[in-house]
Write a protein that holds these residues in place. Structure first.
Motif, PDB file in Angstrom:
ATOM      1  N   ALA A 193       0.840  -1.196   0.000  1.00 11.67           N
ATOM      2  CA  ALA A 193       0.000   0.000   0.000  1.00 11.67           C
ATOM      3  C   ALA A 193       0.874   1.243   0.000  1.00 11.67           C
ATOM      4  CB  ALA A 193      -0.925   0.010   1.216  1.00 11.67           C
ATOM      5  N   GLY A 194       0.503   2.215  -0.828  1.00 11.71           N
ATOM      6  CA  GLY A 194       1.231   3.481  -0.878  1.00 11.71           C
ATOM      7  C   GLY A 194       0.903   4.344   0.318  1.00 11.71           C
ATOM      8  N   PRO A 195       1.707   5.380   0.563  1.00  4.84           N
ATOM      9  CA  PRO A 195       1.483   6.241   1.723  1.00  4.84           C
ATOM     10  C   PRO A 195       0.171   6.993   1.645  1.00  4.84           C
ATOM     11  CG  PRO A 195       3.158   7.173   0.278  1.00  4.84           C
ATOM     12  CD  PRO A 195       2.885   5.797  -0.229  1.00  4.84           C
ATOM     13  N   GLY A 196      -0.194   7.493   0.460  1.00  3.62           N
ATOM     14  CA  GLY A 196      -1.475   8.156   0.283  1.00  3.62           C
ATOM     15  C   GLY A 196      -1.670   9.390   1.143  1.00  3.62           C
ATOM     16  N   THR A 197      -2.924   9.815   1.208  1.00  2.00           N
ATOM     17  CA  THR A 197      -3.353  10.961   2.009  1.00  2.00           C
ATOM     18  C   THR A 197      -4.628  10.555   2.727  1.00  2.00           C
ATOM     19  OG1 THR A 197      -4.841  11.920   0.351  1.00  2.00           O
ATOM     20  CG2 THR A 197      -2.485  12.457   0.160  1.00  2.00           C
ATOM     21  N   PRO A 198      -5.147  11.389   3.620  1.00  3.45           N
ATOM     22  CA  PRO A 198      -6.424  11.032   4.251  1.00  3.45           C
ATOM     23  C   PRO A 198      -7.571  10.874   3.259  1.00  3.45           C
ATOM     24  CG  PRO A 198      -5.330  12.742   5.509  1.00  3.45           C
ATOM     25  CD  PRO A 198      -4.541  12.585   4.235  1.00  3.45           C
ATOM     26  N   ALA A 231       0.477  -7.918  -6.482  1.00  3.87           N
ATOM     27  CA  ALA A 231       1.195  -8.388  -7.662  1.00  3.87           C
ATOM     28  C   ALA A 231       2.144  -9.523  -7.312  1.00  3.87           C
ATOM     29  CB  ALA A 231       1.969  -7.237  -8.299  1.00  3.87           C
ATOM     30  N   SER A 232       2.462 -10.304  -8.332  1.00  2.00           N
ATOM     31  CA  SER A 232       3.422 -11.387  -8.193  1.00  2.00           C
ATOM     32  C   SER A 232       4.837 -10.821  -8.187  1.00  2.00           C
ATOM     33  CB  SER A 232       3.266 -12.383  -9.344  1.00  2.00           C
ATOM     34  OG  SER A 232       4.347 -13.287  -9.376  1.00  2.00           O
ATOM     35  N   ARG A 233       5.640 -11.260  -7.222  1.00  2.00           N
ATOM     36  CA  ARG A 233       7.034 -10.823  -7.179  1.00  2.00           C
ATOM     37  C   ARG A 233       7.851 -11.431  -8.320  1.00  2.00           C
ATOM     38  NH1 ARG A 233       5.855 -11.147  -1.456  1.00  2.00           N
ATOM     39  NH2 ARG A 233       6.018 -13.420  -1.613  1.00  2.00           N
ATOM     40  N   LYS A 234       7.357 -12.527  -8.899  1.00  2.00           N
ATOM     41  CA  LYS A 234       8.095 -13.189  -9.974  1.00  2.00           C
ATOM     42  C   LYS A 234       7.796 -12.589 -11.344  1.00  2.00           C
ATOM     43  CE  LYS A 234       8.929 -17.744  -7.932  1.00  2.00           C
ATOM     44  NZ  LYS A 234       8.729 -19.210  -8.100  1.00  2.00           N
ATOM     45  N   THR A 235       6.525 -12.338 -11.622  1.00  2.00           N
ATOM     46  CA  THR A 235       6.148 -11.904 -12.968  1.00  2.00           C
ATOM     47  C   THR A 235       5.810 -10.427 -13.063  1.00  2.00           C
ATOM     48  OG1 THR A 235       3.785 -12.355 -12.651  1.00  2.00           O
ATOM     49  CG2 THR A 235       5.190 -14.196 -13.367  1.00  2.00           C
ATOM     50  N   GLY A 236       5.475  -9.797 -11.923  1.00  2.00           N
ATOM     51  CA  GLY A 236       5.034  -8.411 -11.949  1.00  2.00           C
ATOM     52  C   GLY A 236       3.574  -8.242 -12.330  1.00  2.00           C
ATOM     53  N   ARG A 237       2.908  -9.348 -12.711  1.00  2.00           N
ATOM     54  CA  ARG A 237       1.493  -9.268 -13.059  1.00  2.00           C
ATOM     55  C   ARG A 237       0.669  -9.083 -11.801  1.00  2.00           C
ATOM     56  NH1 ARG A 237      -0.104 -11.374 -17.936  1.00  2.00           N
ATOM     57  NH2 ARG A 237      -2.067 -10.349 -17.393  1.00  2.00           N
ATOM     58  N   GLY A 238      -0.426  -8.332 -11.916  1.00  2.00           N
ATOM     59  CA  GLY A 238      -1.263  -8.128 -10.753  1.00  2.00           C
ATOM     60  C   GLY A 238      -2.320  -7.070 -10.995  1.00  2.00           C
ATOM     61  N   ILE A 239      -2.765  -6.460  -9.898  1.00  2.00           N
ATOM     62  CA  ILE A 239      -3.820  -5.453  -9.933  1.00  2.00           C
ATOM     63  C   ILE A 239      -3.392  -4.269  -9.073  1.00  2.00           C
ATOM     64  CG2 ILE A 239      -6.226  -4.940  -9.409  1.00  2.00           C
ATOM     65  CD1 ILE A 239      -6.907  -7.809  -9.727  1.00  2.00           C
ATOM     66  N   GLU A 240      -3.634  -3.082  -9.582  1.00  2.00           N
ATOM     67  CA  GLU A 240      -3.413  -1.858  -8.814  1.00  2.00           C
ATOM     68  C   GLU A 240      -4.763  -1.266  -8.432  1.00  2.00           C
ATOM     69  OE1 GLU A 240      -0.728   2.200  -8.968  1.00  2.00           O
ATOM     70  OE2 GLU A 240      -1.366   1.270 -10.846  1.00  2.00           O
ATOM     71  N   PHE A 241      -4.853  -0.834  -7.172  1.00  2.00           N
ATOM     72  CA  PHE A 241      -6.071  -0.223  -6.668  1.00  2.00           C
ATOM     73  C   PHE A 241      -5.793   1.233  -6.301  1.00  2.00           C
ATOM     74  CE2 PHE A 241      -5.996  -4.687  -5.532  1.00  2.00           C
ATOM     75  CZ  PHE A 241      -7.232  -5.135  -5.911  1.00  2.00           C
ATOM     76  N   GLY A 242      -6.721   2.091  -6.628  1.00  2.00           N
ATOM     77  CA  GLY A 242      -6.644   3.465  -6.168  1.00  2.00           C
ATOM     78  C   GLY A 242      -8.011   3.865  -5.635  1.00  2.00           C
ATOM     79  N   TRP A 243      -8.038   4.502  -4.473  1.00  2.00           N
ATOM     80  CA  TRP A 243      -9.338   4.838  -3.896  1.00  2.00           C
ATOM     81  C   TRP A 243      -9.336   6.248  -3.331  1.00  2.00           C
ATOM     82  CZ3 TRP A 243      -5.939   1.256  -1.998  1.00  2.00           C
ATOM     83  CH2 TRP A 243      -5.390   1.489  -0.723  1.00  2.00           C
ATOM     84  N   GLU A 244     -10.529   6.810  -3.280  1.00  2.00           N
ATOM     85  CA  GLU A 244     -10.749   8.139  -2.722  1.00  2.00           C
ATOM     86  C   GLU A 244     -11.842   8.064  -1.663  1.00  2.00           C
ATOM     87  OE1 GLU A 244     -11.697  10.728  -5.900  1.00  2.00           O
ATOM     88  OE2 GLU A 244      -9.718  10.634  -6.836  1.00  2.00           O
TER      89      GLU A 244
END
Length: 218
Positions: A141-146, A154-167
């Motif tokens: 998880a990124g640091p983000g803001t309130p 994501a997979s550490r081997k392939t880099g494939r995965g999903i990114e989530f962003g929320w507000e």
């Protein structure tokens, strides 16, 4: 209801207020049984689904190839279990290689504030692909803001995965991602109750509150 963009396909079950399938154009479904559900006004997704689709007044405000706009409004039936007057708008949009879900909650009562619980409950395939090992995945998880933040599954081997962003939502990080049998259960939610520790106040009369979740394939 199927929504299609140039990089994603989402299937919306309007009778359950849920996304039942989310696919890119090549590798299959990223969701497992349970899908991505809107939870309002209860944390329990099944109870919320019954409330929204069987008791609330449900309407389709707009439909295009890549988007679906739904409205759920209070009525005499909803007031027997949830007293406030409300309108919940949910906009699903597939764009590029991913999905954006925007929720707007209106307090249509002229006198009383609207306390609420609202969440998006996501059940993901984990690992995302059958030939992978769940132990190879990490959730960062990124640091983000309130008000906004992001996370990467994501997979550490392939880099494939999903990114989530929320507000405006809060993110509930699962305790253990190595148990792949049940997939990855992620919850993005918010609540506003008088005196709640979250510090979020109930919605003022005739006011509104908006939150969103963006899912992108990597």
């Amino acid at each position: 209801m199927e929504l299609i963009s140039d990089g994603a396909i989402a299937v919306i079950d309007t009778e359950r207020a849920a996304v039942t399938a989310l696919r890119d154009l090549f590798d299959g479904d990223y969701l497992r049984e349970g899908g991505l559900s809107v939870c309002f006004p209860f944390e329990d997704r099944e109870k919320s689904a019954r409330f929204l689709t069987e008791q609330a007044t449900a309407r389709t405000l707009g439909q295009r190839k890549e988007s679906l706009h739904l409205a759920f409004s209070s009525n005499a039936d909803t007031k027997t279990v949830f007293a406030p007057s409300f309108q919940l708008l949910v906009l699903y949009t597939v764009e590029g290689a991913g999905l954006h879900v925007e929720c707007t909650l209106h307090n249509i009562g002229a006198e009383e504030p609207l306390p609420f619980y609202l969440g998006l409950d996501a059940h993901l395939r984990h690992p995302l692909f059958d030939w992978e090992d769940a132990a190879d995945y990490s959730l960062d998880a990124g640091p983000g803001t309130p008000q906004a933040a992001s996370a990467l599954l994501a997979s550490r081997k392939t880099g494939r995965g999903i990114e989530f962003g929320w507000e405006e939502f809060s993110f509930r990080r699962p305790e253990d991602l190595t148990r792949g049998d049940d997939g990855a259960h992620l919850t993005f939610d918010a609540q506003a109750q008088p005196g709640a520790l979250s510090g979020r106040a109930p919605i003022a009369p005739m006011g509104s509150w908006r939150a969103g979740l963006r899912i992108a394939f990597l």
